[in-house]
Write a protein that holds these residues in place. Sequence first.
Motif, PDB file in Angstrom:
ATOM      1  N   UNK A  35     -21.509  -4.486 -15.126  1.00 20.78           N
ATOM      2  CA  UNK A  35     -21.700  -4.701 -13.697  1.00 20.78           C
ATOM      3  C   UNK A  35     -20.405  -4.609 -12.911  1.00 20.78           C
ATOM      4  N   UNK A  36     -19.283  -4.977 -13.544  1.00 21.73           N
ATOM      5  CA  UNK A  36     -18.028  -4.979 -12.809  1.00 21.73           C
ATOM      6  C   UNK A  36     -17.622  -3.586 -12.368  1.00 21.73           C
ATOM      7  N   UNK A  37     -18.034  -2.586 -13.112  1.00 16.51           N
ATOM      8  CA  UNK A  37     -17.640  -1.221 -12.790  1.00 16.51           C
ATOM      9  C   UNK A  37     -18.804  -0.427 -12.224  1.00 16.51           C
ATOM     10  N   UNK A  38     -20.012  -0.950 -12.355  1.00 16.92           N
ATOM     11  CA  UNK A  38     -21.167  -0.196 -11.892  1.00 16.92           C
ATOM     12  C   UNK A  38     -21.509   0.963 -12.792  1.00 16.92           C
ATOM     13  N   UNK A  39     -21.225   0.838 -14.102  1.00 20.16           N
ATOM     14  CA  UNK A  39     -21.502   1.935 -15.030  1.00 20.16           C
ATOM     15  C   UNK A  39     -22.699   1.622 -15.920  1.00 20.16           C
ATOM     16  N   UNK A  72     -11.022  -2.804 -14.054  1.00 20.35           N
ATOM     17  CA  UNK A  72     -10.215  -2.389 -15.197  1.00 20.35           C
ATOM     18  C   UNK A  72     -10.791  -2.946 -16.494  1.00 20.35           C
ATOM     19  N   UNK A  73     -11.252  -4.198 -16.436  1.00 15.05           N
ATOM     20  CA  UNK A  73     -11.862  -4.799 -17.620  1.00 15.05           C
ATOM     21  C   UNK A  73     -13.124  -4.040 -18.021  1.00 15.05           C
ATOM     22  N   UNK A  74     -13.922  -3.651 -17.021  1.00 11.78           N
ATOM     23  CA  UNK A  74     -15.128  -2.890 -17.318  1.00 11.78           C
ATOM     24  C   UNK A  74     -14.827  -1.521 -17.898  1.00 11.78           C
ATOM     25  N   UNK A  75     -13.792  -0.856 -17.380  1.00 11.97           N
ATOM     26  CA  UNK A  75     -13.407   0.446 -17.920  1.00 11.97           C
ATOM     27  C   UNK A  75     -12.935   0.323 -19.365  1.00 11.97           C
ATOM     28  N   UNK A  76     -12.201  -0.738 -19.651  1.00  9.14           N
ATOM     29  CA  UNK A  76     -11.744  -0.957 -21.024  1.00  9.14           C
ATOM     30  C   UNK A  76     -12.921  -1.179 -21.967  1.00  9.14           C
ATOM     31  N   UNK A  77     -13.935  -1.891 -21.478  1.00  9.53           N
ATOM     32  CA  UNK A  77     -15.127  -2.122 -22.297  1.00  9.53           C
ATOM     33  C   UNK A  77     -15.851  -0.809 -22.572  1.00  9.53           C
ATOM     34  N   UNK A  78     -16.015   0.018 -21.531  1.00  6.13           N
ATOM     35  CA  UNK A  78     -16.671   1.307 -21.706  1.00  6.13           C
ATOM     36  C   UNK A  78     -15.859   2.221 -22.626  1.00  6.13           C
ATOM     37  N   UNK A  79     -14.539   2.172 -22.470  1.00  3.01           N
ATOM     38  CA  UNK A  79     -13.639   2.957 -23.325  1.00  3.01           C
ATOM     39  C   UNK A  79     -13.821   2.572 -24.794  1.00  3.01           C
ATOM     40  N   UNK A  80     -13.853   1.269 -25.062  1.00  3.30           N
ATOM     41  CA  UNK A  80     -14.020   0.791 -26.438  1.00  3.30           C
ATOM     42  C   UNK A  80     -15.372   1.213 -27.002  1.00  3.30           C
TER      43      UNK A  80
END
Length: 443
Positions: free
Chosen positions: A58-62, A119-127
Motif C-alpha cells: 500500500x505504501x507504494x501503490x503497487x 522507499x520501504x515498499x520499493x525495497x519489499x517489491x525488489x526483494x
Amino acid sequence: MPIPDPARPWMALLRPSRPGVLADTATDPHVIAEVILRVGEQATAWAIETAYEMPMSDAVGLSGRPSDKPPRNEKAEVFGLWAVIVLGGGTHPPTSLLTRLVNGVLDGLPRMLSLEQSFLGLQTAHAYFVDKLFDALGADEAAQSTHAAMKQISLDMTEGLHSLSARLAQRFDAERGRWMSTRTAIEHETTLAVLTEDAVIDIDKASDRLGYDLRAEHVALVAWSVGSTTDDTKARLCAVAEQALRDLGCRSALVVPADPGRVWAWGRTDDESRSLAEEPTVPAGARIAVGLPAHGVSGFRVSHAQAKEAERIACSVPASTTSVFDFHALEVFGLLSPRPAALSAFVERELGALAHNGPTEDALRETLLCYLENDRSLSAVASQLHIAKNTVLHRVRRSEQLRGRPVQQDKLRLLVALHVCDVLRTMGVDAPDGPSDLRRAME
C-alpha cells in the motif's frame, strides 16, 4: 528477437506458467512492446505474471491482486517490467516505462510528506522479484554457476533500485516544491505544525494562514469514507465535515484533507459542555468522529486527539452501522477496548443473560442503567423513561433474575458492563444468541 546475453543466462529461465499473459495486461501496449524488444516475449510475460502475484504494498501503490480492484494493475505491472529490464542488464530502462513507474509511486503520496514509506515498499517489491528469480534459477537443474548468477542478480537489482530511488527523490523534491506553494499545502503544513506537541507556535501568524482563530473554543472531528475512494471523495468529505460542524452549532470551520479518504476539521463553538444530544447529518458512505470542546492551541490538539480516538474505536468494530461516533459517549469504552477479548468476557460475567439481544433485554438494560444512575430512585426513572413506577420495579427485579445477583452487588462493575454493552449495541454489534457473541464481534 533480442540477442541472449551470455553473461545473464538466467533470462532464458524466465517464462510464464500459463499462455496468454501478454493478451491480458493493463499497461500501454507501446511500453510492453519496448520491453519485449529488450528482453523478449517470455521474460516480459514472466514479469507481468510475477507482478500480478506480488503481495500488496500500500505504501507504494503497487498492489498486485487486491480483491476490490480489477484483475490487472498497471502500477504493479510497470514495476515488474522495470525489474525484468534491470535483470537483463539494462542500465537505461525506456523513458516511457520509468516515467510511469515514478508517477505511480508519487500518486500514492497525496500529502507529499515523505518518501520513507515508498522507499520501504520499493525495497519489499525488489526483494520479492529477486526471490522469484532465485526460485527460477534453483529449479533449473542444468543451471551452471548458480552462486555467481545469484551474486550478479543481487548486484544488478541493487544498482537498479539505487538509480530508481535517486530519480524518484529528484522528482519528489520538484513536485513537493510545487505542492507547497498551494493554499491547501500551506493549510496542511500549518495544521501539522500546530498539532505537534510542545511546538512553539506564533498563534496570530498560524491563525492568519489557516483563516481560523486558534484562540477560540474548538470542537474537532474526523470524517472518513467507508469503502473505496473516488476522485470526488475529498470534496464530498469536506462538505460532510462542514455540514456536521454547522449541525453542532459551530460558527466557523477549518477543514483540512488528511488523505484521499479522510479529512480533519475544527469548528468554533460557544458550548463548552457539548455532547451530541442530536446527531449531525451524515450521508451514506461516510462516518464522523467528534471530540469534546476545548480552548486555545492545546484544546485544538486535545479535541483532535479525542476525535481520532473515537475514530479508532469506530474502526475497531467492523460490524458497526453507526455514522456518528462521539468521544463523550465512547471515552470509558475506549479506555477498556485495547483488550477486547477481556472486555467481552467481563460483560458476559457481569450481565449474564441480560446481555442477550432483543427488545425485552434492551428495555431491561436501559431501565437498569437509568435506575443506577439516578441512585435507585423509582420516581426519577419513571419520569425520565415515561413509564410507571411499578414497571420500573418489575424491570429491575427481572434484570436481577437474568443477571443472577442483586443490583446492589458490585455496582461499579455493573455500571461499566451496562455502559459497554450499550455502546456495542449503539454501534450495531448484535448478539442474537447470547453474550458469547459479543466476544466474537470484538475479536
